[in-house]
Structures are given as C-alpha cells and as structure tokens.
Scaffold this motif. Structure first.
Motif, mmCIF file in Angstrom:
data_model
loop_
_atom_site.group_PDB
_atom_site.id
_atom_site.type_symbol
_atom_site.label_atom_id
_atom_site.label_comp_id
_atom_site.label_asym_id
_atom_site.label_seq_id
_atom_site.Cartn_x
_atom_site.Cartn_y
_atom_site.Cartn_z
ATOM 1 N N UNK A 355 66.722 65.038 53.791
ATOM 2 C CA UNK A 355 65.678 65.005 52.750
ATOM 3 C C UNK A 355 65.734 63.723 51.919
ATOM 4 N N UNK A 356 66.770 62.924 52.131
ATOM 5 C CA UNK A 356 66.956 61.768 51.238
ATOM 6 C C UNK A 356 65.761 60.809 51.305
ATOM 7 N N UNK A 357 65.229 60.612 52.493
ATOM 8 C CA UNK A 357 64.101 59.674 52.634
ATOM 9 C C UNK A 357 62.876 60.177 51.860
ATOM 10 N N UNK A 358 62.626 61.471 51.970
ATOM 11 C CA UNK A 358 61.483 62.057 51.249
ATOM 12 C C UNK A 358 61.653 61.864 49.732
ATOM 13 N N UNK A 359 62.902 62.048 49.266
ATOM 14 C CA UNK A 359 63.164 61.856 47.824
ATOM 15 C C UNK A 359 62.923 60.404 47.427
ATOM 16 N N UNK A 360 63.388 59.487 48.281
ATOM 17 C CA UNK A 360 63.249 58.060 47.968
ATOM 18 C C UNK A 360 61.769 57.670 47.890
ATOM 19 N N UNK A 361 60.978 58.236 48.777
ATOM 20 C CA UNK A 361 59.544 57.921 48.746
ATOM 21 C C UNK A 361 58.874 58.557 47.533
ATOM 22 N N UNK A 362 59.282 59.788 47.236
ATOM 23 C CA UNK A 362 58.701 60.481 46.086
ATOM 24 C C UNK A 362 59.000 59.751 44.782
#
Ligand code: NZQ
Ligand code: ZN
Length: 388
Positions: A355-362
C-alpha cells in the motif's frame, strides 16, 4: 521573520474545576439548544457527562447527544450530527473528548447551513463560510484542535482522510482540566505526546530564516514533553505532569509557533494517508515517520537546524562534526519514542507494504508537500520505505 497577526480567538479555561464556567459560556453566544458530541460511553462511566448535563440543566439549556464518534472520525458521523442539528434546531455544539470528537464537531458545525454533502469541504469543492458556535471539554492532550480551526475527517468509502481549515471553526472556548486526562491509557498518552512533538517539529523545520525566538519557544515545548512524558507514563494521576503536557499540547498548535514563518507539514500529509488506509493512531504514525523524514531531508544546507535540535533539546554534546551530532539527536528521538512504548516501524502496526505506493501518491494529490523540503511522490515513497 515574516510579518504576522496574532489572533487566538479561543478562550481557554485551564485547571481544576474550570468546568464551572460551562453554562455561562454557552449562554454568551445566545444559545439555548446544545448538541453534546462524544466518543465511547467512557465519559458517562467516568461521570463527566453527568457533570456537564447538570451544568446545562441548571441554566435551563436543552441538550441532546451524538455519541459513538470514532477515533479518526468518519464523515458518516458528521452527516448524522448535521441531521440531528437540523432536526433539533441546535444552536451550540459542545465536543467532549480528544481531537477526533472535536474535529467531528467542527465539521458538523460548518456543514449545518450547507445544502451539499459535508465531504465537499474536504475535497475543496466548497468553503466553510458559516458555522454554528462550538465549545470543547478536552480529555486528551494531543492535537491542539481545542484551539485551532482545523478538522480532519476520514471517508471509509473512498479510503481518504482529509483536512479542512476555516477561521470560523475555532472553538469559542475550551475547558482544559488536567484531571480529565488522568484516565488516558498509556498508549494514547504516548501517541498524544508524539503528536504534540510532531506539531512542534512541523513548525520548527521552517524554510523561513531568522526565527530565533520562535525556535527557542519550540525547543522549550519539546523539552517539556521530554521531561514530563516519563512521569505521566509512570504516574498517570500526577497533576503537574498532566498539566504541563496539556498546556504544551495547546501551545504547540494554537498558531503561536507558526507566527512569522512557514511550516512544513509534510509528515502530517503522509501520516493522514497511512491512517486513512489502516486506521492507526495518528500520533503513533507520526512517531514512526518523523525520524525517517529527518534522516531523508537532512543535507549540507540544513544541518544546522538538526544540530540545534540535537544540542538544545536532546542534550547532545556540542561538536565540530555537526552532522554526526545531528544524527545522534535523531537517534535520541527514536529512543525516546521507544521508551514510551510507541512503534518504530509501519510493519509493526498492520500496514501492508504493497500500500505504500498508494499512500505516496495520495499524499501529493494536491501537489508537492513540505516547505522545509519539497517532496514529490517518489520522495514520500522513499520515506515510507525507510519507515516500513
Ligand atoms: O471515545 P473516547 O472515549 O473519547 O476514547 C478516546 C479514543 O479511543 C480515548 N480517550 C480520549 N480521552 C480519554 C480517552 N480514553 C481514556 N480517558 C480519556 N480521558 O483516546 C482515543 C483516541 O482519541 P482521539 O480523539 O482519536 O485522539 P487524538 O486527540 O489524538 O485525535 C486524533 C485525531 O485528530 C486528528 C488526527 O488525524 C486524528 O483523526 N488531528 C487533528 C488536528 C487538528 N484538528 O488540529 C491536528 C492533528 O495533527 C491531527 O491530524
Ligand atoms: Zn498531528
């Protein structure tokens, strides 16, 4: 130092038995119908609810209630609060609890006179320009929400946690009685202290030059946290220690530290993404992220700031090798968080690595974050990976 205007509109009633002012304060705003917002039934068990309702009834004020407001409050609770306010012609909201209850109360207050959905404010589709007055009875030292205009709310359906600010959301008054924080369990006490320290860091790490006074004020508040944290962890009913932490928490985010300079706030943007997806405690998330952010953004041009923090707050010996001393300061911060039982890695909190990538984009959905150091999505991802 930049130009500034000092205006802290929330009246603070600090200390034992300050709840006595409640009825009169509410009446000052011409209010007669009060919505009491709270979280779990704890305030009923502890007797605080009864104390409050006695004060309202004594002055002939009508009240109704919205309980069950979640930690990391949800937009569904805001909608329910709006419904009650309209149905019962509420003209004052009293929030009793920590930042979650207060933020939910603010969002309700700002949405009652808005025809659209309250989530519009968080998506920046609309601005809050009318609100019914609110007051707070704070029971947890952490967010500073009791004297600022921010509200942070989660939307489970869209997996977002977003903030809104409006100058008209500042509580009219807040009651800060350290005794109401005696019952905060050790984990939330520690997470609250990490949140307070993070608010100070977000303003301390500023790109604005020449902020000597502001920096020393910030360091004093950090030292208060370091001095009294071990005492409240060991003796939860120590009045002095609870009082010092409660007051530091208020000063950390009532705008005082932000005057004359820009803040950074990248860690808060990142943490909100983490707690949006995994519902972890905000302060615990910040305790994990901040030391990693510090290591990631420290470079030859900004080492002095980290060096000052290490020497002035964490007691690192002065040294010609400023970088080594600065890193030692960051390590001492990590050690301090460990000592009060906070997690050191996201992997310990149930966060899933994919999920880290999704958090970074968010975190960068509205553009780059951070002012001390501007961060793009790739930087945020690197910090999240360090923290995992
Ligand atoms: O439901 P209750 O019984 O109130 O339980 C709460 C909750 O489970 C409990 N608690 C509070 N006072 C207690 C107590 N338990 C025993 N005795 C007491 N006296 O503690 C738990 C956590 O409460 P919560 O309100 O969620 O914590 P906090 O004050 O840290 O607020 C966190 C929320 O505020 C937002 C965070 O993102 C998060 O959603 N923030 C709000 C800010 C603002 N408005 O300025 C700034 C912050 O940076 C933060 O983002
Ligand atoms: Zn915070």
């Amino acid at each position: 130092m930049d130009n500034f205007t000092l205006n802290i509109p929330t009246k603070i009633f600090f200390g034992r038995n300050q709840i006595k002012v409640l009825g009169r304060q509410i009446e000052k705003y011409g209010a007669t119908r009060v919505l009491i917002c709270y979280g779990s039934k704890r305030i009923k068990r502890e007797g605080l609810f009864q104390t409050i309702t006695d004060k309202l009834t004594d002055r002939g004020l009508f009240y109704t209630e919205l309980g069950g407001i979640e930690p990391n409050p949800r937009i569904t609770s805001v909608r329910e609060g709006v419904r009650i306010c309209r149905e019962e012609n509420i003209d004052f909201i009293l929030a009793v609890g920590g930042g979650s209850v207060i933020d939910c109360a603010k969002a309700i207050a700002g949405s009652v006179n808005y025809e659209g959905d309250p989530w519009d404010f968080f998506l920046r589709k609309a601005a809050i320009n009318k609100a019914i007055p609110i007051g707070t009875v704070l029971t947890l030292a952490a967010t500073g929400s009791e004297s600022n205009g921010n509200a942070v709310v989660s939307n489970i359906e869209t997996q977002q946690k977003l903030a809104v600010y409006s100058p008209i959301l500042w509580p009219k008054f807040s009651v800060l009685d350290p005794e109401y924080t005696y019952s905060v369990p050790p984990f939330h006490t520690a997470a609250g202290i990490a949140d307070i320290m993070s608010h100070i860091f977000e303003q301390y790490f500023s790109p604005t030059p020449d902020t000597f006074t502001q920096d020393r004020l910030a360091e004093a508040l950090l030292k208060t946290c370091l001095k009294y944290a071990p005492i409240v962890m060991e003796k939860p009913n120590d009045y002095t220690a609870r009082a010092e932490i409660l007051w530091a928490g208020n000063l950390a985010l009532n705008t005082l530290l932000s005057l004359g300079r820009e803040g950074d706030w990248a860690n808060h943007s990142i943490e909100h993404e983490v707690s949006a997806l995994f519902d972890i405690s905000h302060g615990a998330g910040l305790a994990i992220l901040f030391p990693n952010w510090m290591k990631y953004v420290m470079d030859d041009n900004n080492t002095d700031k980290f060096y000052n923090l290490a020497v002035n707050v964490f007691g690192v010996a002065e040294s010609a090798d400023k970088k080594a001393a600065a890193l030692e300061g960051i390590d001492r911060l990590r050690t301090f968080y460990n000592s009060v039982g906070l997690p050191a890695r996201l992997s310990e909190t149930g966060v899933e690595e994919d999920s880290l990538r999704k958090m970074a984009e968010g975190a960068v959905r509205f553009g780059e974050i951070g002012e001390f150091k501007k961060l793009k999505s790739k930087d945020v991802l690197a910090i999240l990976k360090m923290a995992y």
